[in-house]
Design a protein around this motif. Sequence first.
Motif, PDB file in Angstrom:
ATOM      1  N   SER A  43       0.824  -1.203   0.000  1.00  0.00           N
ATOM      2  CA  SER A  43       0.000   0.000   0.000  1.00  0.00           C
ATOM      3  C   SER A  43       0.864   1.260   0.000  1.00  0.00           C
ATOM      4  N   PHE A  44       1.991   1.218   0.739  1.00  0.00           N
ATOM      5  CA  PHE A  44       2.923   2.350   0.732  1.00  0.00           C
ATOM      6  C   PHE A  44       3.444   2.590  -0.678  1.00  0.00           C
ATOM      7  N   ILE A  45       3.856   1.520  -1.332  1.00  0.00           N
ATOM      8  CA  ILE A  45       4.410   1.637  -2.679  1.00  0.00           C
ATOM      9  C   ILE A  45       3.344   2.147  -3.646  1.00  0.00           C
ATOM     10  N   ASP A  46       2.130   1.637  -3.523  1.00  0.00           N
ATOM     11  CA  ASP A  46       1.034   2.083  -4.390  1.00  0.00           C
ATOM     12  C   ASP A  46       0.814   3.587  -4.247  1.00  0.00           C
ATOM     13  N   ASN A  47       0.753   4.049  -3.001  1.00  0.00           N
ATOM     14  CA  ASN A  47       0.500   5.468  -2.744  1.00  0.00           C
ATOM     15  C   ASN A  47       1.662   6.342  -3.207  1.00  0.00           C
ATOM     16  N   LEU A  48       2.879   5.868  -2.977  1.00  0.00           N
ATOM     17  CA  LEU A  48       4.046   6.626  -3.431  1.00  0.00           C
ATOM     18  C   LEU A  48       4.111   6.662  -4.952  1.00  0.00           C
ATOM     19  N   LEU A  54      21.508  11.826  -8.050  1.00  0.00           N
ATOM     20  CA  LEU A  54      21.593  10.611  -7.232  1.00  0.00           C
ATOM     21  C   LEU A  54      22.153  10.928  -5.852  1.00  0.00           C
ATOM     22  N   LEU A  55      23.185  11.751  -5.806  1.00  0.00           N
ATOM     23  CA  LEU A  55      23.752  12.143  -4.514  1.00  0.00           C
ATOM     24  C   LEU A  55      22.722  12.896  -3.674  1.00  0.00           C
ATOM     25  N   MET A  56      21.964  13.773  -4.326  1.00  0.00           N
ATOM     26  CA  MET A  56      20.942  14.530  -3.607  1.00  0.00           C
ATOM     27  C   MET A  56      19.833  13.624  -3.082  1.00  0.00           C
ATOM     28  N   ILE A  57      19.435  12.661  -3.893  1.00  0.00           N
ATOM     29  CA  ILE A  57      18.367  11.741  -3.475  1.00  0.00           C
ATOM     30  C   ILE A  57      18.819  10.887  -2.297  1.00  0.00           C
ATOM     31  N   VAL A  58      20.035  10.360  -2.377  1.00  0.00           N
ATOM     32  CA  VAL A  58      20.558   9.549  -1.264  1.00  0.00           C
ATOM     33  C   VAL A  58      20.645  10.392   0.004  1.00  0.00           C
ATOM     34  N   TYR A  59      21.151  11.612  -0.139  1.00  0.00           N
ATOM     35  CA  TYR A  59      21.230  12.507   1.019  1.00  0.00           C
ATOM     36  C   TYR A  59      19.839  12.778   1.578  1.00  0.00           C
ATOM     37  N   SER A  60      18.871  13.051   0.678  1.00  0.00           N
ATOM     38  CA  SER A  60      17.494  13.299   1.115  1.00  0.00           C
ATOM     39  C   SER A  60      16.925  12.104   1.850  1.00  0.00           C
ATOM     40  N   THR A 111       5.859  -0.223  11.261  1.00  0.00           N
ATOM     41  CA  THR A 111       5.564   0.822  10.274  1.00  0.00           C
ATOM     42  C   THR A 111       6.838   1.289   9.578  1.00  0.00           C
ATOM     43  N   LEU A 112       7.898   1.477  10.380  1.00  0.00           N
ATOM     44  CA  LEU A 112       9.157   1.965   9.813  1.00  0.00           C
ATOM     45  C   LEU A 112       9.784   0.965   8.847  1.00  0.00           C
ATOM     46  N   LYS A 113       9.722  -0.314   9.181  1.00  0.00           N
ATOM     47  CA  LYS A 113      10.391  -1.311   8.334  1.00  0.00           C
ATOM     48  C   LYS A 113       9.704  -1.438   6.970  1.00  0.00           C
ATOM     49  N   ASN A 114       8.438  -1.026   6.898  1.00  0.00           N
ATOM     50  CA  ASN A 114       7.755  -0.984   5.601  1.00  0.00           C
ATOM     51  C   ASN A 114       7.932   0.358   4.900  1.00  0.00           C
ATOM     52  N   LEU A 115       7.851   1.432   5.698  1.00  0.00           N
ATOM     53  CA  LEU A 115       7.869   2.771   5.119  1.00  0.00           C
ATOM     54  C   LEU A 115       9.228   3.155   4.542  1.00  0.00           C
ATOM     55  N   TYR A 174      10.000   4.074   0.750  1.00  0.00           N
ATOM     56  CA  TYR A 174      10.310   5.464   0.412  1.00  0.00           C
ATOM     57  C   TYR A 174      11.629   5.553  -0.352  1.00  0.00           C
ATOM     58  N   TRP A 175      12.629   4.829   0.094  1.00  0.00           N
ATOM     59  CA  TRP A 175      13.919   4.825  -0.606  1.00  0.00           C
ATOM     60  C   TRP A 175      13.737   4.373  -2.056  1.00  0.00           C
ATOM     61  N   LEU A 176      12.970   3.315  -2.249  1.00  0.00           N
ATOM     62  CA  LEU A 176      12.778   2.773  -3.589  1.00  0.00           C
ATOM     63  C   LEU A 176      12.069   3.774  -4.496  1.00  0.00           C
ATOM     64  N   ILE A 177      10.952   4.311  -4.039  1.00  0.00           N
ATOM     65  CA  ILE A 177      10.163   5.219  -4.878  1.00  0.00           C
ATOM     66  C   ILE A 177      10.861   6.565  -5.064  1.00  0.00           C
ATOM     67  N   SER A 178      11.523   7.049  -4.007  1.00  0.00           N
ATOM     68  CA  SER A 178      12.201   8.339  -4.149  1.00  0.00           C
ATOM     69  C   SER A 178      13.376   8.248  -5.123  1.00  0.00           C
ATOM     70  N   LEU A 179      14.101   7.137  -5.079  1.00  0.00           N
ATOM     71  CA  LEU A 179      15.188   6.949  -6.046  1.00  0.00           C
ATOM     72  C   LEU A 179      14.629   6.866  -7.462  1.00  0.00           C
TER      73      LEU A 179
END
Length: 366
Positions: free
Chosen positions: A3-8, A141-147, A164-168, A172-177
């Motif tokens: 659901s997190f991935i879907d929403n992101l 890429l550097l900015m995204i990793v830093y973010s 919640t954290l282990k899913n979120l 978030y890392w996957l979708i933001s990258l």
Amino acid sequence: MLSFIDNLFVNLCVLISLIFIYMQVREKLEIEKKPSVLSTLIEGAAGGVLGILLMHFSIQVTADTIVDLRFVPVMLLVIFIGIPPAIISSLVVIAGRFLFGINISAVAAAVLMLALIAGFIVIHKSSKKSSAEVNSYKTGLLMIVYSNLVFSIIITYLITDFDTLKNLIPSYWLISLMGGLTAIFFVEYIRKTQFLLMKYESESTTDFLTGLNNVRQFDSVWNTLINNATEKDERLSLLMIDIDHFKKVNDTYGHPIGDKVLAELGKILTHASRSFDIVSRNGGEEFSVILPDCPQQQAVELAERIREKVEAHEFRISSTESIHITISVGVATYPETVPDTAEIFVSADDCLYKAKRTGRNRVCAC
């Protein structure tokens, strides 16, 4: 996690759609050509509004905490536009976050954005120092990793539930990258496409050698001005110009020197004409100047002034050598000398060849 991935992913789709829309609007409004202060404010405000819109499609992780890709517009501004609009954008995003509620999460989001803009600036400047040409993907890429690192630290402070954290965080890392790099690719693609489109549009109307209008653009402008002259009962003059014995220049000094002479002559014609006159290269060594609302006598005087400037000009062909050239000019004016607009071009061309037949380096009016 799904659901997190879907929403992101929805957030990512919204981001790409809004970027595409803004890039089109930005091109149509020619924001880059506006005064620097105004363009900076517009770009910054647009990035901030984009970030706020992304919040409307954010993921509600807790009652007070939302997650989205609002950092991406700020990152894109730093990479492609500049630091000042990125700072404005981050401040707008911070202000927009408080519209969703004033609480500890909003404060944390403000801290996150301030940390991100500071880090993005450092990364961008470091990238520019290490290379003359910034690689947008590497910098991004550097900015995204830093973010992601800063986000992970702050979200861990806000959310204490490990499940919640282990899913979120991994989601978030996957979708933001994926989202950040996709956004960079998208902006790069649109910018290159717009550049090529502008280049092709320019080349279709501009002579590649002199930068003047080419014959295609001459025809388009000429037809428009003929219609205007007829409808408004205005005078319209045309100068047809040809370089005398230009073949001799090419044969003696070579075509590169001949091209240099043509380009230099184009500048002389532009500077000698009125600001609203239309100067074109009609082909080879033949040029023209369209003179809107210009009587015959004034057109002849302008033609004579151009002829004198060309005759007196030194065309440099090397660091130690220069040559002189002359031109012949034919002048025709509607309705003073030509009652039919369809005959103006032919009449000016006839006068040009009359100037050549009667000794060259002269102006002949019909």
